[in-house]
Design a protein around this motif. Structure first.
Motif, mmCIF file in Angstrom:
data_model
loop_
_atom_site.group_PDB
_atom_site.id
_atom_site.type_symbol
_atom_site.label_atom_id
_atom_site.label_comp_id
_atom_site.label_asym_id
_atom_site.label_seq_id
_atom_site.Cartn_x
_atom_site.Cartn_y
_atom_site.Cartn_z
ATOM 1 N N ALA A 47 0.841 -1.194 0.000
ATOM 2 C CA ALA A 47 0.000 0.000 0.000
ATOM 3 C C ALA A 47 0.874 1.241 0.000
ATOM 4 C CB ALA A 47 -0.923 0.019 1.215
ATOM 5 N N ALA A 48 0.298 2.369 -0.456
ATOM 6 C CA ALA A 48 1.032 3.628 -0.464
ATOM 7 C C ALA A 48 0.059 4.781 -0.305
ATOM 8 C CB ALA A 48 1.836 3.783 -1.753
ATOM 9 N N ILE A 49 0.603 5.910 0.155
ATOM 10 C CA ILE A 49 -0.218 7.116 0.323
ATOM 11 C C ILE A 49 0.611 8.322 -0.082
ATOM 12 C CG2 ILE A 49 0.421 7.310 2.776
ATOM 13 C CD1 ILE A 49 -2.452 8.405 3.256
ATOM 14 N N ARG A 50 0.026 9.210 -0.866
ATOM 15 C CA ARG A 50 0.727 10.413 -1.303
ATOM 16 C C ARG A 50 0.685 11.474 -0.212
ATOM 17 N NH1 ARG A 50 2.503 9.859 -6.162
ATOM 18 N NH2 ARG A 50 1.404 8.543 -7.656
ATOM 19 N N TRP A 51 1.825 12.176 -0.078
ATOM 20 C CA TRP A 51 1.898 13.164 0.993
ATOM 21 C C TRP A 51 1.041 14.385 0.687
ATOM 22 C CZ3 TRP A 51 3.446 18.229 0.704
ATOM 23 C CH2 TRP A 51 4.110 18.620 -0.476
ATOM 24 N N SER A 52 0.899 14.740 -0.596
ATOM 25 C CA SER A 52 0.200 15.981 -0.941
ATOM 26 C C SER A 52 -1.316 15.814 -0.951
ATOM 27 C CB SER A 52 0.675 16.483 -2.300
ATOM 28 O OG SER A 52 0.501 15.469 -3.276
ATOM 29 N N SER A 53 -1.797 14.761 -1.586
ATOM 30 C CA SER A 53 -3.241 14.601 -1.763
ATOM 31 C C SER A 53 -3.860 13.615 -0.784
ATOM 32 C CB SER A 53 -3.535 14.127 -3.181
ATOM 33 O OG SER A 53 -3.001 12.826 -3.391
ATOM 34 N N GLY A 54 -3.020 12.747 -0.218
ATOM 35 C CA GLY A 54 -3.553 11.696 0.639
ATOM 36 C C GLY A 54 -4.151 10.531 -0.129
ATOM 37 N N ARG A 55 -3.983 10.543 -1.447
ATOM 38 C CA ARG A 55 -4.527 9.451 -2.256
ATOM 39 C C ARG A 55 -3.827 8.152 -1.894
ATOM 40 N NH1 ARG A 55 -5.128 9.241 -8.902
ATOM 41 N NH2 ARG A 55 -6.079 7.171 -8.986
ATOM 42 N N THR A 56 -4.598 7.080 -1.857
ATOM 43 C CA THR A 56 -4.064 5.789 -1.440
ATOM 44 C C THR A 56 -4.088 4.771 -2.572
ATOM 45 O OG1 THR A 56 -6.231 5.129 -0.617
ATOM 46 C CG2 THR A 56 -4.725 6.143 0.966
ATOM 47 N N TYR A 57 -3.199 3.807 -2.469
ATOM 48 C CA TYR A 57 -3.067 2.750 -3.466
ATOM 49 C C TYR A 57 -2.866 1.425 -2.728
ATOM 50 C CZ TYR A 57 -1.905 6.868 -6.236
ATOM 51 O OH TYR A 57 -1.935 8.107 -6.834
ATOM 52 N N TYR A 58 -3.422 0.364 -3.295
ATOM 53 C CA TYR A 58 -3.335 -0.950 -2.648
ATOM 54 C C TYR A 58 -3.045 -2.042 -3.666
ATOM 55 C CZ TYR A 58 -5.608 1.387 1.253
ATOM 56 O OH TYR A 58 -5.909 2.246 2.284
ATOM 57 N N ALA A 59 -2.322 -3.043 -3.212
ATOM 58 C CA ALA A 59 -2.188 -4.254 -4.003
ATOM 59 C C ALA A 59 -3.528 -4.980 -4.008
ATOM 60 C CB ALA A 59 -1.111 -5.155 -3.404
ATOM 61 N N ASP A 60 -3.821 -5.660 -5.085
ATOM 62 C CA ASP A 60 -5.097 -6.368 -5.181
ATOM 63 C C ASP A 60 -5.277 -7.380 -4.053
ATOM 64 O OD1 ASP A 60 -5.122 -6.525 -8.833
ATOM 65 O OD2 ASP A 60 -5.769 -4.957 -7.442
ATOM 66 N N SER A 61 -4.184 -7.966 -3.606
ATOM 67 C CA SER A 61 -4.249 -9.022 -2.593
ATOM 68 C C SER A 61 -4.682 -8.508 -1.224
ATOM 69 C CB SER A 61 -2.895 -9.722 -2.479
ATOM 70 O OG SER A 61 -1.893 -8.786 -2.129
#
Length: 121
Positions: A47-61
């Motif tokens: 998983a990851a999160i952007r410092w500026s927007s707070g947008r998040t990303y996840y692995a499908d698993s």
């Protein structure tokens, strides 16, 4: 500059929350990610999160089970892990990236020490 904690042993279906403390300078300028590495396997994006927007990303698993978040006041990033499965067993690492690509290990500039997560049947 990154300090991960919160790992442990949990039964399948249980939950854990990992924490990653960063310096104020790093926290306010870098995107933050979590990766994991199981024995005999390559390190993989979680998983990851952007410092500026707070947008998040996840692995499908892990999508729908894990949640990444950040507390700006504490310079800390969290990984809430629910409905854990034995296949989630791994050493979990937090990392900081200045890149727009956040799913690749090579795009991260700083890494914390790992924290072991073990999920038993």
């Amino acid at each position: 500059q990154l300090q991960a904690s919160g790992g442990g042993l949990v039964h399948a279906g249980g939950c854990l929350r990992l924490s990653c403390a960063a310096s104020a300078r790093m926290f306010s300028n870098y995107n933050m990610g979590w990766f994991r590495q199981a024995p005999g396997k390559e390190r993989e994006f979680v998983a990851a999160i952007r410092w500026s927007s707070g947008r998040t990303y996840y692995a499908d698993s892990v999508k729908g089970r894990f949640t990444i978040s950040r507390d700006n006041a504490k310079n800390t990033v969290y990984l809430q892990m629910d409905s854990l499965k034995p296949e989630d067993t791994a050493v979990y690492y937090c990392a900081a990236s200045y890149s727009i690509i956040l799913t690749m290990t090579t795009r991260y500039d700083y890494w914390g020490q790992g924290t072991q997560v073990t999920v038993s049947n």
